[in-house]
Design a protein around this motif. Sequence first.
Motif, PDB file in Angstrom:
ATOM      1  N   MET A  35      20.597   1.326  -1.718  1.00  0.00           N
ATOM      2  CA  MET A  35      20.586   2.746  -1.365  1.00  0.00           C
ATOM      3  C   MET A  35      19.406   3.082  -0.456  1.00  0.00           C
ATOM      4  O   MET A  35      18.307   2.575  -0.639  1.00  0.00           O
ATOM      5  CB  MET A  35      20.509   3.581  -2.646  1.00  0.00           C
ATOM      6  CG  MET A  35      20.641   5.074  -2.404  1.00  0.00           C
ATOM      7  SD  MET A  35      21.208   5.883  -3.922  1.00  0.00           S
ATOM      8  CE  MET A  35      21.253   7.584  -3.423  1.00  0.00           C
ATOM      9  N   PHE A  60      17.311   6.424   0.798  1.00  0.00           N
ATOM     10  CA  PHE A  60      17.129   7.795   0.311  1.00  0.00           C
ATOM     11  C   PHE A  60      16.722   8.745   1.434  1.00  0.00           C
ATOM     12  O   PHE A  60      16.135   8.326   2.434  1.00  0.00           O
ATOM     13  CB  PHE A  60      16.042   7.828  -0.763  1.00  0.00           C
ATOM     14  CG  PHE A  60      16.377   7.038  -1.991  1.00  0.00           C
ATOM     15  CD1 PHE A  60      17.001   7.639  -3.077  1.00  0.00           C
ATOM     16  CD2 PHE A  60      16.065   5.690  -2.079  1.00  0.00           C
ATOM     17  CE1 PHE A  60      17.306   6.914  -4.208  1.00  0.00           C
ATOM     18  CE2 PHE A  60      16.368   4.958  -3.205  1.00  0.00           C
ATOM     19  CZ  PHE A  60      16.987   5.567  -4.277  1.00  0.00           C
ATOM     20  N   SER A  65      14.269  10.807   1.350  1.00  0.00           N
ATOM     21  CA  SER A  65      12.806  10.868   1.527  1.00  0.00           C
ATOM     22  C   SER A  65      12.182   9.471   1.546  1.00  0.00           C
ATOM     23  O   SER A  65      11.031   9.302   1.162  1.00  0.00           O
ATOM     24  CB  SER A  65      12.199  11.712   0.418  1.00  0.00           C
ATOM     25  OG  SER A  65      12.654  11.243  -0.841  1.00  0.00           O
ATOM     26  N   ASN A 124      11.160   6.983   0.136  1.00  0.00           N
ATOM     27  CA  ASN A 124      10.701   6.413  -1.139  1.00  0.00           C
ATOM     28  C   ASN A 124      10.160   5.005  -1.012  1.00  0.00           C
ATOM     29  O   ASN A 124      10.399   4.157  -1.866  1.00  0.00           O
ATOM     30  CB  ASN A 124      11.823   6.419  -2.193  1.00  0.00           C
ATOM     31  CG  ASN A 124      12.404   7.801  -2.411  1.00  0.00           C
ATOM     32  OD1 ASN A 124      11.890   8.774  -1.858  1.00  0.00           O
ATOM     33  ND2 ASN A 124      13.433   7.901  -3.199  1.00  0.00           N
ATOM     34  N   LEU A 125       9.407   4.732   0.054  1.00  0.00           N
ATOM     35  CA  LEU A 125       8.708   3.444   0.125  1.00  0.00           C
ATOM     36  C   LEU A 125       7.600   3.446  -0.921  1.00  0.00           C
ATOM     37  O   LEU A 125       7.160   4.507  -1.373  1.00  0.00           O
ATOM     38  CB  LEU A 125       8.100   3.240   1.511  1.00  0.00           C
ATOM     39  CG  LEU A 125       9.104   3.091   2.660  1.00  0.00           C
ATOM     40  CD1 LEU A 125       8.353   2.874   3.969  1.00  0.00           C
ATOM     41  CD2 LEU A 125      10.067   1.945   2.402  1.00  0.00           C
ATOM     42  N   PHE A 126       7.135   2.249  -1.313  1.00  0.00           N
ATOM     43  CA  PHE A 126       6.041   2.172  -2.275  1.00  0.00           C
ATOM     44  C   PHE A 126       4.715   2.292  -1.523  1.00  0.00           C
ATOM     45  O   PHE A 126       4.387   1.429  -0.709  1.00  0.00           O
ATOM     46  CB  PHE A 126       6.129   0.862  -3.062  1.00  0.00           C
ATOM     47  CG  PHE A 126       7.458   0.691  -3.743  1.00  0.00           C
ATOM     48  CD1 PHE A 126       7.959   1.697  -4.589  1.00  0.00           C
ATOM     49  CD2 PHE A 126       8.237  -0.428  -3.547  1.00  0.00           C
ATOM     50  CE1 PHE A 126       9.191   1.568  -5.201  1.00  0.00           C
ATOM     51  CE2 PHE A 126       9.471  -0.570  -4.164  1.00  0.00           C
ATOM     52  CZ  PHE A 126       9.951   0.437  -4.989  1.00  0.00           C
ATOM     53  N   PRO A 127       3.953   3.359  -1.771  1.00  0.00           N
ATOM     54  CA  PRO A 127       2.800   3.655  -0.913  1.00  0.00           C
ATOM     55  C   PRO A 127       1.670   2.641  -1.040  1.00  0.00           C
ATOM     56  O   PRO A 127       0.859   2.519  -0.128  1.00  0.00           O
ATOM     57  CB  PRO A 127       2.344   5.031  -1.403  1.00  0.00           C
ATOM     58  CG  PRO A 127       2.838   5.127  -2.802  1.00  0.00           C
ATOM     59  CD  PRO A 127       4.134   4.361  -2.827  1.00  0.00           C
ATOM     60  N   ARG A 163      14.382  -2.833   3.592  1.00  0.00           N
ATOM     61  CA  ARG A 163      14.131  -3.127   2.180  1.00  0.00           C
ATOM     62  C   ARG A 163      15.438  -3.204   1.404  1.00  0.00           C
ATOM     63  O   ARG A 163      15.643  -4.098   0.580  1.00  0.00           O
ATOM     64  CB  ARG A 163      13.222  -2.035   1.600  1.00  0.00           C
ATOM     65  CG  ARG A 163      12.888  -2.223   0.145  1.00  0.00           C
ATOM     66  CD  ARG A 163      11.907  -1.184  -0.340  1.00  0.00           C
ATOM     67  NE  ARG A 163      12.535   0.142  -0.492  1.00  0.00           N
ATOM     68  CZ  ARG A 163      11.951   1.173  -1.084  1.00  0.00           C
ATOM     69  NH1 ARG A 163      10.723   1.059  -1.550  1.00  0.00           N
ATOM     70  NH2 ARG A 163      12.566   2.329  -1.179  1.00  0.00           N
ATOM     71  N   ALA A 164      16.350  -2.267   1.677  1.00  0.00           N
ATOM     72  CA  ALA A 164      17.641  -2.280   0.977  1.00  0.00           C
ATOM     73  C   ALA A 164      18.462  -3.501   1.382  1.00  0.00           C
ATOM     74  O   ALA A 164      19.088  -4.150   0.544  1.00  0.00           O
ATOM     75  CB  ALA A 164      18.409  -0.989   1.277  1.00  0.00           C
TER      76      ALA A 164
END
Lengths: 267, 221
Positions: A93, A95, A97, A99-102, A161-162
Amino acid sequence: MNPIIRFENVTKRFGALTVLDNFNFEVRRGEKVTLIGPSGSGKSTVLRILMTLEPFQEGLLEIDGISYHEPGGRGPFKASETHLHKIRSNVGMVFQSFNLFPHMTVLRNVVEAPVAVLKMNRGEAESRATELLRMVGLSDKKDHFPSQLSGGQQQRVAIARALAMRPRVLLFDEPTSALDPQLVGEVLGVIRDLAHEHDLTMLLVTHEMRFAREVSDRVCFFDRGRIVEQDEPERFFSNPQQPRTREFLSSILGEQEQMRESLRCAQ
Amino acid sequence: MTWMQYLPPLLKGAQVTVMISLSSIAIGAILAFAAGIARTSSNPILSGIAFVYIVLFRGTPLLVQLFWFYYALPLIGISFDPITTGIMTLSLLTGAFGAEVVRGALLAVPHTQLEAARALNFSKSYTLWHISMPQAVIEMMPAFGNLAIQNLKDTALVSLISIADLTFQAQSMRNITLDSATVYTLTLLGYFIIALCIMLIVRFIEMKLRRGPAFPRSAHS
């Protein structure tokens, strides 16, 4: 051939509000489907149910031959973590926004899941991640952190990433809605390239009508938890049958025309 | 006696205070993470045990806890020496307050991060330790700093179960010399210097964690 996604009489409620009402929906393997409709019509909920982010109350759902009903389980809505794990392994998925890992670099954002979940060795995962980042045009950013990237770049990393998890079904939940207008194009470009992947099934929720017309095999118009009208894009946009569809299309196309107009003026 | 002569016994007491404070902060931190994580767990037994522990220790006075462990517990056949009792009680108290800090910081990690982790099929424990915790720890630091200072000041109470800490030494010096002003001024100063060191250490750890481009808020704080 069996459909890769099959909703059968699925009903989803949030408290007293029915979001999906006896919902029936099938997607062929490799099909690119765009879901459009007013906000609150249930289109994002369809994606969130497929990603196991939301439970539903009634009906059947099957993804790639795996039913949400866990065999011998306590009903479909109490599936064990192991079963959910199995369903999710086919689905990815993107998204609204990002939603990467900061706290992780771009490369680690892409590498982490293949290593931790698919048990790929790190070297192999990194070379695949580098390849994917090159595909989305960001190989020079792999050591940056998400906070150092523009929204469009972050969303392209999120797509890489997905993809690193090799999903059979990729869900896009309004992937360009949080972007500045001038950054929308670069993200749509990446999605357009993906649309040529024959085996990948794509579900896209978007308000970009021109793009929907260009990339999808089928457009579905949602209203109040049901698909009111669906057709292949040429027929859908040139000759919508339902009054609700016509009303929605004229309002949103008018809006987008205005937006483009004001952008042109600003430049 | 001049104030110089008060220093050796006070410094000896300060050593004990630092030792008790540092060890109970360290053990308390471990308890805080264990109980804080247990509180966010979906397992009702784990979460329930942590809840009872937190409520009990937050809801009772430290002095009474100390007396209970020191005087009441031996009556049912379990007894520890004063130092162990002091460290144990302070650790449990700091852990109980710290657990709420850990829980709060974990709950403050944006829900969208957990959804992204689920979409990538990470296990629950991987999500906790590699996605939530690294983001939450930074948010815990200011509150942990407060708890560490509070812990240091609370150690003064262990003098009442006959531990020769800074406060205990101060009391005995005053009883001998009757020079309350000098003795207690030096004692206050002693606690303040130790507190200052703790603040600096916590601040240093926070700066270390915040450094780098991952959390750009550091540029403003």
